[in-house]
Write a protein that holds these residues in place. Structure first.
Motif, PDB file in Angstrom:
ATOM      1  N   UNK A   1      -0.221  10.294   0.957  1.00  0.00           N
ATOM      2  CA  UNK A   1      -0.583   9.144   0.127  1.00  0.00           C
ATOM      3  C   UNK A   1       0.570   8.178  -0.104  1.00  0.00           C
ATOM      4  N   UNK A   2       1.808   8.691  -0.233  1.00  0.00           N
ATOM      5  CA  UNK A   2       2.927   7.776  -0.465  1.00  0.00           C
ATOM      6  C   UNK A   2       3.221   6.908   0.756  1.00  0.00           C
ATOM      7  N   UNK A   3       2.894   7.432   1.950  1.00  0.00           N
ATOM      8  CA  UNK A   3       3.055   6.634   3.171  1.00  0.00           C
ATOM      9  C   UNK A   3       1.945   5.600   3.272  1.00  0.00           C
ATOM     10  N   UNK A   4       0.715   6.018   3.017  1.00  0.00           N
ATOM     11  CA  UNK A   4      -0.421   5.092   3.080  1.00  0.00           C
ATOM     12  C   UNK A   4      -0.297   3.990   2.038  1.00  0.00           C
ATOM     13  N   UNK A   5       0.321   4.289   0.890  1.00  0.00           N
ATOM     14  CA  UNK A   5       0.470   3.285  -0.169  1.00  0.00           C
ATOM     15  C   UNK A   5       1.334   2.111   0.264  1.00  0.00           C
ATOM     16  N   UNK A   6       2.116   2.293   1.317  1.00  0.00           N
ATOM     17  CA  UNK A   6       2.945   1.195   1.813  1.00  0.00           C
ATOM     18  C   UNK A   6       2.110   0.083   2.433  1.00  0.00           C
ATOM     19  N   UNK A   7       0.824   0.343   2.647  1.00  0.00           N
ATOM     20  CA  UNK A   7      -0.069  -0.704   3.138  1.00  0.00           C
ATOM     21  C   UNK A   7      -0.452  -1.688   2.044  1.00  0.00           C
ATOM     22  N   UNK A   8      -0.231  -1.327   0.790  1.00  0.00           N
ATOM     23  CA  UNK A   8      -0.607  -2.185  -0.329  1.00  0.00           C
ATOM     24  C   UNK A   8       0.326  -3.376  -0.453  1.00  0.00           C
ATOM     25  N   UNK A   9      -0.156  -4.473  -1.032  1.00  0.00           N
ATOM     26  CA  UNK A   9       0.744  -5.577  -1.366  1.00  0.00           C
ATOM     27  C   UNK A   9       1.851  -5.093  -2.300  1.00  0.00           C
ATOM     28  N   UNK A  10       2.974  -5.769  -2.248  1.00  0.00           N
ATOM     29  CA  UNK A  10       4.163  -5.340  -2.977  1.00  0.00           C
ATOM     30  C   UNK A  10       3.916  -5.168  -4.474  1.00  0.00           C
ATOM     31  N   UNK A  11       3.164  -6.074  -5.076  1.00  0.00           N
ATOM     32  CA  UNK A  11       2.962  -5.993  -6.524  1.00  0.00           C
ATOM     33  C   UNK A  11       2.158  -4.750  -6.903  1.00  0.00           C
ATOM     34  N   UNK A  12       1.256  -4.315  -6.034  1.00  0.00           N
ATOM     35  CA  UNK A  12       0.501  -3.097  -6.307  1.00  0.00           C
ATOM     36  C   UNK A  12       1.365  -1.859  -6.100  1.00  0.00           C
ATOM     37  N   UNK A  13       2.225  -1.880  -5.103  1.00  0.00           N
ATOM     38  CA  UNK A  13       3.110  -0.747  -4.870  1.00  0.00           C
ATOM     39  C   UNK A  13       4.002  -0.473  -6.075  1.00  0.00           C
TER      40      UNK A  13
END
Length: 416
Positions: free
Chosen positions: A205-217
């Motif tokens: 999940x922490x790798x997949x979360x890198x697909x999110x826009x920066x503000x969401x990360x």
């Protein structure tokens, strides 16, 4: 809209990531059974299973060029909102050109849509990459060049732009293409009649979360342990043709932060096609459009002196953290009211999220003391940007617990 970090980013902040493209799978001479023993796909499918995604990444780059479409889809009861990047990539030159945009159904939740729109400018945007540099253009404006040095000087808000700088995987970063070589297939893929193969696996999940826009990360630091379902399709020649990720586990962690609670589904997709065909023209080295260096024409709002004026358009960014300083006699969107510091120590362990309330008190005081000419120019009261830290400690000499709140803020008057 970012942000899969790759080795070639050299510290240029990530970010937003918007992702995916039209897929047109190539047809090779591979046998119908998909054994990988004949045809162009042998260089990939002849490798051990655990090495096939890395080999597929190399085969994709060896195609020279490709068209792509990358999307991040937010599903809600009232319809979907889609962040899309669509364009072309030249792997040999390390360049890309893409159109970015956000579209939403008429009944998509208004609050969620406002949140998604905040980090970026209104309307469609053109982004070009050339190795570590990223160029942005809105409509018919000049190209604005963000170098790694500009990103470092202008701060974290530029991460939404820097996220797309060319990386080791592709000339346009921040998509599922960056994720694929970082996961290892464990089960044999499903062969298709056209010679392509479909792999079903999971990502951390922490790798997949890198697909999110920066503000969401930035809103979550613990993405849990629930695996993210991932589907990858390689074409008959072993090149990456499509990928899809169900980001439901990532969305669940955002819901814990009370973010995008009306969004019930989150999905990323990426498609490649037109391998080897000429790429789309119109980059910053074509068409004769002027190019501006972001370091020379932009500034962090927090670095501007009281009374200075600035425009918020033409930055390639949303919000007011980075602006274009102008003379106050020229057209502008805001005037700096004051730079204020928050430094408070409170007794006991306080339930305080940030120092915004103290900054507002300081801004109101600065507004009351501002020259009348400044206040006449104010169109909609004052705003503020900045950040703060909250910490707890025990007082000296065995004293009780204390809560400290420190931060730096900029108060500004909206003039348009």
């Amino acid at each position: 809209m970012g942000t899969l970090r790759t080795a070639r980013h050299r510290g240029a902040a990530v970010a937003l990531l918007l992702p995916v493209i039209i897929g047109m799978a190539g047809c090779g001479a591979e046998d119908k059974a998909g054994t990988g023993k004949t045809g162009a796909g042998k260089a990939v499918y002849g490798q051990p299973l655990a090495e096939q995604f890395q080999a597929a990444t190399d085969a994709t780059r060896d195609a020279g060029t490709a068209a792509f479409v990358s999307t991040l889809t937010y599903g809600a009861a009232g319809g979907d909102a889609v962040q899309e990047a669509k364009g072309s990539q030249d792997y040999e030159r390390g360049t890309a050109l893409a159109e970015l945009g956000l579209s939403a159904g008429r009944h998509f939740p208004a609050k969620a849509l406002e949140f998604l729109r905040a980090p970026g400018p209104d309307g469609k945007q053109t982004v070009a990459t050339a190795e570590d540099d990223v160029y942005v253009r809105q409509g018919d404006s000049a190209w604005l060049k963000y170098t790694p040095e500009a990103v470092n000087e202008l701060g974290e808000a530029t991460g939404v732009i820097a996220a797309h700088a060319a990386g080791d995987v592709a000339p346009y970063s921040g998509t599922l293409a960056d994720l694929v070589p970082r996961v290892i297939p464990r089960e044999k893929p499903e062969p298709r009649e056209d010679g392509s193969r479909v792999y079903r696996l999971t990502a951390l999940p922490e790798v997949a979360a890198e697909l999110l826009p920066r503000d969401l990360q930035s809103l979550q630091h613990d993405w849990g342990t629930d695996p993210v379902p991932l589907t990858v399709r390689l074409d008959a020649d072993g090149r990456l043709a499509a990928a899809t990720a169900d980001l439901g586990p990532v969305l669940a962690r955002l819901h814990e932060q009370k973010v995008l609670v009306e969004v019930k589904q989150l999905r990323a997709t990426y498609r490649l096609g037109d391998f080897g065909k000429p790429v789309k023209a119109g980059g910053p080295d074509q068409g004769g459009r002027p190019v501006e260096d972001a370091r020379e024409v932009l500034a962090p709002l927090g670095s501007m002196k009281d009374g200075r004026c600035a425009g918020t358009g033409g930055t390639g960014l949303g919000g007011t953290a980075v602006v274009r300083p102008v003379d106050c006699a020229d057209r502008h969107d805001l005037r700096v009211l004051a730079q204020v510091k928050v430094d408070r120590t409170l007794p006991g362990k306080q339930d305080i999220a940030n120092g915004d309330v103290y900054a507002r008190v300081a801004c109101e005081r600065a507004l009351a003391d501002a020259p009348e000419a400044w206040r006449r120019g104010g169109a909609d009261g004052y705003g503020l940007v900045g950040s703060s830290r909250v910490g707890s400690s025990f007082g000296m000499g065995g004293g009780g617990a204390e809560t400290t709140v420190t931060g730096d803020y900029t108060c500004y008057l909206r003039t348009a």
